[in-house]
Every structure is written in C-alpha cells, then in structure tokens.
Enzyme design. Structure first.
Site, mmCIF file in Angstrom:
data_model
loop_
_atom_site.group_PDB
_atom_site.id
_atom_site.type_symbol
_atom_site.label_atom_id
_atom_site.label_comp_id
_atom_site.label_asym_id
_atom_site.label_seq_id
_atom_site.Cartn_x
_atom_site.Cartn_y
_atom_site.Cartn_z
ATOM 1 C CG LEU A 1 -1.778 1.251 1.449
ATOM 2 C CD1 LEU A 1 -2.798 1.417 0.337
ATOM 3 C CD2 LEU A 1 -2.512 1.183 2.800
ATOM 4 C CB THR A 2 3.562 2.331 2.336
ATOM 5 O OG1 THR A 2 2.760 1.929 3.444
ATOM 6 C CG2 THR A 2 4.316 3.599 2.690
ATOM 7 C CB SER B 1 -0.878 8.808 7.334
ATOM 8 O OG SER B 1 0.182 8.534 8.204
ATOM 9 C CB THR C 1 6.759 -6.535 5.669
ATOM 10 O OG1 THR C 1 6.853 -5.316 6.419
ATOM 11 C CG2 THR C 1 7.251 -7.682 6.520
ATOM 12 C CG HIS D 1 19.009 -5.464 31.280
ATOM 13 N ND1 HIS D 1 17.658 -5.644 31.355
ATOM 14 C CD2 HIS D 1 19.542 -6.693 31.018
ATOM 15 C CE1 HIS D 1 17.370 -6.922 31.128
ATOM 16 N NE2 HIS D 1 18.495 -7.577 30.926
ATOM 17 N N GLY D 2 20.481 -1.319 33.283
ATOM 18 C CA GLY D 2 21.541 -0.315 33.401
ATOM 19 C C GLY D 2 22.407 -0.278 32.146
ATOM 20 C CD GLU E 1 -0.764 -4.191 9.923
ATOM 21 O OE1 GLU E 1 -1.969 -4.281 10.229
ATOM 22 O OE2 GLU E 1 -0.003 -5.158 9.839
ATOM 23 C CD GLU F 1 1.315 10.196 15.938
ATOM 24 O OE1 GLU F 1 1.637 9.380 15.058
ATOM 25 O OE2 GLU F 1 1.906 10.267 17.034
HETATM 26 C C1 LIG Z 1 9.589 -1.794 8.975
HETATM 27 C C2 LIG Z 1 8.386 -1.329 8.222
HETATM 28 C C3 LIG Z 1 7.568 -2.247 7.587
HETATM 29 C C4 LIG Z 1 6.464 -1.813 6.830
HETATM 30 N N1 LIG Z 1 5.727 -2.733 6.128
HETATM 31 C C5 LIG Z 1 4.773 -2.291 5.265
HETATM 32 C C6 LIG Z 1 4.098 -3.220 4.385
HETATM 33 O O1 LIG Z 1 4.341 -4.432 4.432
HETATM 34 N N2 LIG Z 1 3.199 -2.722 3.504
HETATM 35 C C7 LIG Z 1 2.901 -1.389 3.429
HETATM 36 O O2 LIG Z 1 2.077 -1.015 2.605
HETATM 37 N N3 LIG Z 1 3.514 -0.494 4.258
HETATM 38 C C8 LIG Z 1 4.448 -0.908 5.155
HETATM 39 N N4 LIG Z 1 5.085 -0.013 5.977
HETATM 40 C C9 LIG Z 1 4.751 1.398 5.894
HETATM 41 C C10 LIG Z 1 3.981 1.915 7.094
HETATM 42 O O3 LIG Z 1 2.688 1.383 7.117
HETATM 43 C C11 LIG Z 1 4.008 3.443 7.002
HETATM 44 O O4 LIG Z 1 5.327 3.845 7.321
HETATM 45 C C12 LIG Z 1 3.009 4.113 7.928
HETATM 46 O O5 LIG Z 1 1.697 3.875 7.506
HETATM 47 C C13 LIG Z 1 3.230 5.631 8.044
HETATM 48 O O6 LIG Z 1 3.336 6.229 6.779
HETATM 49 P P1 LIG Z 1 4.581 7.201 6.482
HETATM 50 O O7 LIG Z 1 5.822 6.481 6.880
HETATM 51 O O8 LIG Z 1 4.477 7.679 5.096
HETATM 52 O O9 LIG Z 1 4.407 8.410 7.493
HETATM 53 P P2 LIG Z 1 3.528 9.747 7.232
HETATM 54 O O10 LIG Z 1 2.163 9.383 6.820
HETATM 55 O O11 LIG Z 1 4.306 10.669 6.374
HETATM 56 O O12 LIG Z 1 3.475 10.329 8.714
HETATM 57 C C14 LIG Z 1 4.521 11.124 9.278
HETATM 58 C C15 LIG Z 1 4.024 11.641 10.636
HETATM 59 O O13 LIG Z 1 2.871 12.476 10.429
HETATM 60 C C16 LIG Z 1 1.785 11.985 11.199
HETATM 61 N N5 LIG Z 1 0.523 12.210 10.472
HETATM 62 C C17 LIG Z 1 0.244 11.926 9.169
HETATM 63 N N6 LIG Z 1 -1.014 12.247 8.880
HETATM 64 C C18 LIG Z 1 -1.563 12.733 10.034
HETATM 65 C C19 LIG Z 1 -2.846 13.229 10.390
HETATM 66 N N7 LIG Z 1 -3.868 13.269 9.506
HETATM 67 N N8 LIG Z 1 -3.048 13.644 11.649
HETATM 68 C C20 LIG Z 1 -2.031 13.593 12.566
HETATM 69 N N9 LIG Z 1 -0.808 13.137 12.288
HETATM 70 C C21 LIG Z 1 -0.565 12.700 11.043
HETATM 71 C C22 LIG Z 1 2.075 10.507 11.389
HETATM 72 O O14 LIG Z 1 1.378 9.975 12.501
HETATM 73 C C23 LIG Z 1 3.574 10.531 11.576
HETATM 74 O O15 LIG Z 1 3.883 10.878 12.902
HETATM 75 C C24 LIG Z 1 6.162 -0.432 6.773
HETATM 76 C C25 LIG Z 1 6.956 0.484 7.455
HETATM 77 C C26 LIG Z 1 8.070 0.074 8.154
HETATM 78 C C27 LIG Z 1 8.929 1.088 8.855
#
Ligand SMILES: Cc1cc2nc3c(=O)[nH]c(=O)nc-3n(C[C@H](O)[C@H](O)[C@H](O)COP(=O)(O)OP(=O)(O)OC[C@H]3O[C@@H](n4cnc5c(N)ncnc54)[C@H](O)[C@@H]3O)c2cc1C
Length: 387
Positions: free
Chosen positions: A125-126, A132, A162, A342-343, A367, A371
C-alpha cells in the site's frame, strides 16, 4: 465472559513456545546481526500450521481463528520480532486481503500456496509520497483490452514492503480513478516473475534487521482482469477490513516483544546485585516491573477482546485500533524500562533488550501510526454507538 483459553489454544500456545525455544531463540540474535531473512524456518513454521492459521482448511489453512493467530504471533514475536512480523503480515495483510476480497477462484489459486509456505506474501500500500494518506497513491492501474480480454497495466512504486524482496505473491493497491483519491483504489495480485515487477532497494532500518523490507518497482506490469481483487475502486474499503484484523496482529506482536523485555528484566533484576542485594529488592525496580506487568496484561486483554469479537463475526474498527494503540505504547514503555533495569548492560549489545527496544518502535508506526489510530478511535466514538 470466560478468560480461560480452550484446551486446543493452550496446546497451540505450548507448541509454538516449544518450537521457538528450539528453532528460533537460539538463532534470533545472529539472524539480526547478519541482517538476514531466515528462509530456512519458513517451512517448519508452515508445518506447524502458522501460515494461514485463521484461513479455512478448504484453502489449506488451519481453520482456526483470530484469537489463535494472536496467541501464535505473541509467542513468535517474543522469540524474534522480525519473524513475528513476517507471520503477522503474511497472514493478516496478504492472505487476508485475498481471503476477504478474492473470488473463489482467486482463493483456490493463491491461498494453498501461501498456507503451505511454498510462497511468501507481501502487501503493498505505502508509497514514497503516500503513507498515512493512502488516497495520495500515485501507482496507477490502467484498464485496456488485451489479446485475451480485459487487462490492467500497473506502474509506480511502493515503499517499506515487508517480504518485499522474498515474496512470491504481492497484493498491490493502485489508483484506478485518481480523482476519487482513496475511493479510487483497486487491489491486484501480482506474482513474482511478472514482467516489470522487481524489488527496489532493501531498507536499512533501526530494528527488525532479520525482517525483509524493500521498495517495489512496477514498470508497466500487465495483469489480466482475473488478478483484480474485489471490485474496481473498492480497494480501500477492503483495505479497511484487512486493517481491522491486521491491527489485532500488530497488537499481539507488540505484546510478544514487551513480554520478552519484561521476562528479561525480571530475571536480570533477580541476579544483579548492587548495595549487597539483588536490585529486585529495590522499590524503584519493583515499581517498574509492576507497571510493565500491569500494562502488558491490559494490552493482551484488549488484543484478545478484538480477536474474540472478530471470531464472533463482529466489526472491530474501534476495538482493533484501541488494542493496537495501547499495546504498541505499553510494549514500547516495557522495552524502555527493561533497558533501564539492565543499566549499562541494557545499552550494550550483549543483552537482547536493546534489540527489543529498537524492534518495538515499529508497532507505533506500521499499519497506521498512533496518531492515525487516535483519528480512527475518535471517529468511532463520536458516532456514539458505544462508550
Ligand atoms: C519496517 C516497516 C515495515 C512496513 N511494512 C509495510 C508493508 O508491508 N506494507 C505497506 O504497505 N507499508 C508498510 N510499511 C509502511 C507503514 O505502514 C508506514 O510507514 C506508515 O503507515 C506511516 O506512513 P509514512 O511512513 O508515510 O508516514 P507519514 O504518513 O508521512 O506520517 C509522518 C508523521 O505524520 C503523522 N501524520 C500523518 N497524517 C496525520 C494526520 N492526519 N493527523 C495527525 N498526524 C498525522 C504521522 O502519525 C507521523 O507521525 C512499513 C513500514 C516500516 C517502517
């Protein structure tokens, strides 16, 4: 209300725990140090029935439920968070999207392979510009008439996937009607080896070094209409159902890591002597252990509530987000406290607690960040159906 697990569930819990003690815990630190995805344990994990636990037996699954899946994910994640994430995402993102939104033919075609471990699944998805905000997806799927009927051409890129470089079966969300934002997304199954599909860079991460996280490139990937999952433009509706269950898995995953941290801290506190007595004798340490135990209990109960509600066929958007939000934060606090107990040794790589602290952070991001969970919970409580 009965908090007692069934005999079958106790057996499942025990057999996963024993498997982890034998086949995972002795190797987890090394796999992480080597930043290597341990492909060799996928077959034994599949033989235990942990790939597709909650998928009906007629599709090759174990025919159990979400509570069973939560129990297994907690045990696996206690042993190795990277592997726990593989099982959670394979089952609850890739397999579940196919199970929930797929046609009978698609279920038959893909779920057996995924349940047997012959193929690992990934869910995409991402994107670089859309996390988000899924509606900002730029990966396009364009419909056309091909020589054998309707087909779709997918182009774009996905990030942080992943199993991105080790999967055989990818569920890909793409925009079919860009003007409709997230209401214009459609899901497709794309198989490894399809022309134009390739893993991009492997992501170097803060933790979860044995988990495979990769970008995905889709360069004019052509799939037949038979590989479209669900209705056109309904991909996000199905994704919401997938995430209602996926977030229960992340909650169980976090509880498993938090429990590993708690158990390590408890045992260390009873061995480490300062001022002539074990540090577990000090009230400050006892308070930390009590807080960890209390919060992890509460987190587990929230995860189990959402899982049992799913098993009863109920909608759990609110309960899944509450469980995921609380469990991820409680587990992060438990891992932080375990390092503190564990210090200096907690900060050193000789003990596993620094790894737990690095690994657990993902629970507050993946997922849906904390927030975003709060936005979901607020939206649900403002509907006013339940307190
Ligand atoms: C190790 C790892 C594995 C992953 N695996 C998968 C996977 O298998 N498939 C997949 O599709 N994705 C995967 N992801 C992606 C993950 O789901 C996203 O990183 C996550 O949804 C956040 O999106 P972003 O990183 O673009 O952050 P952003 O959306 O850019 O958010 C940045 C910050 O802004 C805040 N924010 C954004 N919008 C709002 C709002 N409307 N109100 C308040 N705060 C907000 C967020 O909470 C965050 O603090 C993975 C990520 C990691 C790190």
């Amino acid at each position: 209300m009965n908090f007692e697990l069934s005999q079958e569930q106790k057996i499942l819990q025990r057999s996963v725990r024993e498997f982890c003690a034998r086949a995972i815990i002795p190797h987890a630190a090394r796999w992480n140090e080597e930043a290597r995805f341990p492909m060799e344990v996928i077959e034994p994990i599949a033989q235990l029935g942990l790939l597709g636990i909650h998928i009906p037996e007629r599709y090759g699954g174990a025919g159990m439920g979400m509570l069973d899946l939560a129990l297994a994910v907690e045990e696996l994640s206690r042993a190795d968070a990277s592997l726990g994430l593989t099982v959670a995402s394979h089952n609850l993102l890739c397999m579940d999207h196919i199970y929930l939104a797929g046609s009978e033919a698609q279920r038959e075609r893909y779920l057996h392979r995924l349940a047997s471990g012959r193929a690992l699944g990934a869910w995409c998805l991402t994107e670089p510009g859309s996390g988000s905000d899924a509606g900002a997806a730029r990966t396009r799927a364009v419909r056309r008439e091909g020589p054998c009927g309707v087909e779709w051409v997918l182009s774009g890129s996905k990030s942080f996937i992943t199993q991105g470089s080790v999967a055989e079966i990818y569920v890909v969300l793409a925009s079919t009607t860009p003007a409709r934002k997230q209401k214009g997304l459609t899901a497709f199954v794309v198989e490894k080896g399809t022309q134009g599909l390739r893993p991009g860079r492997l992501v170097e991460k803060m933790g979860l070094w044995a988990s495979d996280t990769a970008d995905i490139v889709l360069d004019d990937v052509v799939v037949p209409d038979a590989q479209r999952l669900g209705q056109v433009d309904q991909g996000f509706v199905d994704t919401a159902r997938v995430l209602d269950r996926g977030r229960i898995g992340i909650g169980a995953w976090a509880v498993g890591i938090g429990r590993a941290a708690f158990e390590a801290a408890r045992s260390y506190s009873q061995q480490r002597v300062q001022f002539g007595k074990p540090i577990s004798e000090f009230q400050a340490i006892r308070t930390m252990l009590a807080d960890m135990a209390t919060e992890l209990d509460a987190a587990r109960l929230l995860v189990w509530r959402a899982a049992v509600m799913q098993d009863c066929g109920q909608r759990t958007t609110r309960e899944s987000s509450v469980a995921k939000l609380y469990a991820s934060q409680a587990a992060a606090r438990a891992c932080d406290a375990a390092v503190q107990i564990h210090g200096g040794y907690g900060y050193a790589r000789d003990f596993p607690v620094e790894r737990y602290l690095r690994d657990v952070k993902l629970a507050e991001i993946g997922e849906g960040t904390s927030e975003i969970q709060k936005l979901v919970i607020a939206r649900e409580v403002l509907k006013g159906s339940r307190t």
